[in-house]
Design a protein around this motif. Structure first.
Motif, short mmCIF file in Angstrom:
data_model
loop_
_atom_site.label_atom_id
_atom_site.label_comp_id
_atom_site.label_asym_id
_atom_site.label_seq_id
_atom_site.Cartn_x
_atom_site.Cartn_y
_atom_site.Cartn_z
N CYS A 210 -39.49 -11.23 -61.69
CA CYS A 210 -38.77 -10.15 -61.00
C CYS A 210 -38.91 -10.29 -59.49
N ILE A 211 -40.08 -10.71 -59.04
CA ILE A 211 -40.29 -10.94 -57.60
C ILE A 211 -39.34 -12.01 -57.10
N ASP A 212 -39.25 -13.09 -57.87
CA ASP A 212 -38.36 -14.19 -57.48
C ASP A 212 -36.91 -13.73 -57.43
N ILE A 213 -36.49 -12.99 -58.48
CA ILE A 213 -35.11 -12.51 -58.54
C ILE A 213 -34.84 -11.49 -57.44
N GLY A 214 -35.77 -10.55 -57.24
CA GLY A 214 -35.59 -9.54 -56.21
C GLY A 214 -35.51 -10.14 -54.82
N VAL A 244 -40.73 -6.63 -53.37
CA VAL A 244 -41.73 -5.57 -53.53
C VAL A 244 -41.17 -4.42 -54.37
N ALA A 245 -39.95 -3.99 -54.05
CA ALA A 245 -39.35 -2.86 -54.77
C ALA A 245 -39.18 -3.17 -56.25
N VAL A 246 -38.63 -4.34 -56.54
CA VAL A 246 -38.40 -4.71 -57.94
C VAL A 246 -39.72 -4.89 -58.68
N ALA A 247 -40.72 -5.48 -58.02
CA ALA A 247 -42.00 -5.72 -58.66
C ALA A 247 -42.70 -4.41 -59.02
N LEU A 248 -42.68 -3.44 -58.11
CA LEU A 248 -43.35 -2.16 -58.38
C LEU A 248 -42.69 -1.44 -59.55
N ILE A 249 -41.37 -1.45 -59.59
CA ILE A 249 -40.67 -0.81 -60.71
C ILE A 249 -41.00 -1.50 -62.02
N ALA A 250 -40.96 -2.84 -62.00
CA ALA A 250 -41.28 -3.60 -63.22
C ALA A 250 -42.72 -3.36 -63.64
#
Length: 330
Positions: A210-214, A244-250
């Motif tokens: 998700c970090i990579d995609i975000g 950061v945003a995508v990682a925290l949500i995931a």
């Protein structure tokens, strides 16, 4: 009378031929138009792929395809038969250690590839069956193997008398490969072999993906401010913010619905992954820059080499393992 009939038949035949010719020309014209449109679409697609590849540094369709294949293979090994993860990890460690050792050799470091590959492969089974103790023991044995092998190689007159050969540098490079690939990757095997650890392995891998995609999506859409232009010009602070945003949500969702942990544990895991994944990505970029290469290898179309795909994952493994020990072990 017969001549009139023949003339009429001849005229009719000519009209039929003209109509057939006209119809054929119309069909050919339409086919030509369709072909032109197809060529135009292909040209636009190639142009778009070229723009994307220039901006993100990879062939996106190939990257998605091979990423999907690897991801599904990993998912199957984690969910259904965890012993298969040991084989999956062994294959990744072998290929990654070999390509990194080869890249170092290309740059002038005389890293012995055979003992490096053998030593890297040798950590997997001890890590799976004997945990962290087995991993460290196998790693140290691998360091000893690579060191002795390189010392024996140094006895050859061609190397002993070569002023360009630096034994300490070669030994450090070989140990670096073992530590970076087999030791870091081995902690994923240790975690997976622990009761319930396979879900933590899957969770941290999902967060890193998700970090990579975000970072990719946010950087492609909004990226303007380079994060480390001398190391990796394509990485931006806008991409980092998206990661950061995508990682925290995931992290929160995975903690609540897969790991059975409080939401704040997901935040801790995600924050740790953001730091280690970013540092790992920049570290691999720094290594490639030092070696003067774009990709570690070209084994994975659209991805470069195995290390190009594992650069964020390998350092994150240790952080994920520590969070697992703190919150996931009963």
């Amino acid at each position: 009378m017969a001549d009139g009939t023949d003339d009429q038949a001849s005229n009719a035949t000519q009209r039929i031929r003209r109509r057939a010719q006209t119809a054929r020309e119309e069909v050919e014209g339409r086919i030509h138009d369709v072909e032109e449109r197809i060529h135009d679409i292909e040209a636009r697609a190639r142009e778009m792929d070229a723009r994307i590849e220039k901006r993100v540094g990879r062939n996106l369709p190939k990257a998605l395809f091979f990423g999907l294949v690897l991801g599904l293979s990993l998912l199957f090994s984690l969910i259904f038969v965890t012993e298969l993860f040991m084989l999956f990890g062994a294959a990744l460690v072998v290929f990654t250690s070999y390509e990194l050792a080869s890249a170092l050799r290309f740059a002038g470091r005389d890293v012995p590839r055979i003992p490096v590959v053998v030593a890297s492969l040798g950590v997997i089974a001890p890590a799976y069956y004997f945990g962290a103790v087995g991993l460290w023991a196998a790693f140290l044995a691998g360091v000893a193997l690579v060191t002795v092998w390189r010392l024996v190689e140094q006895l050859r007159p061609s190397l002993r008398n070569d002023p360009a050969v630096s034994l300490p540098t070669d030994l450090a490079a070989g140990i670096f490969v073992l530590a970076y690939v087999s030791l870091l990757g081995g902690f994923a095997v240790v975690m997976t072999a622990t009761d319930g650890g396979e879900w933590w392995t899957l969770a941290y891998l999902i967060i890193v993906i998700c970090i990579d995609i975000g970072a990719y999506a946010s950087g492609l859409a909004f990226g303007k401010t380079p994060m480390a232009p001398r190391i990796s010009p394509k990485k931006t602070w806008e991409g980092f913010a998206g990661a950061v945003a995508v990682a925290l949500i995931a992290g929160v969702l995975l903690a609540l619905f897969m790991l059975g942990q409080p939401w704040w544990v997901g935040l801790i895991l995600a924050a740790a992954m953001v730091v280690t994944a970013t540092v790992g990505d920049l570290t691999e970029s720094l290594v490639k820059r030092d070696l003067g290469i774009k990709d570690i290898s070209t084994w994975l179309p659209g991805h470069g080499g195995f290390l190009d795909r594992l650069d964020s994952i390998l350092p994150s493994t240790v952080a994920a393992y520590l969070v697992f020990l703190a919150f996931g072990v009963a």
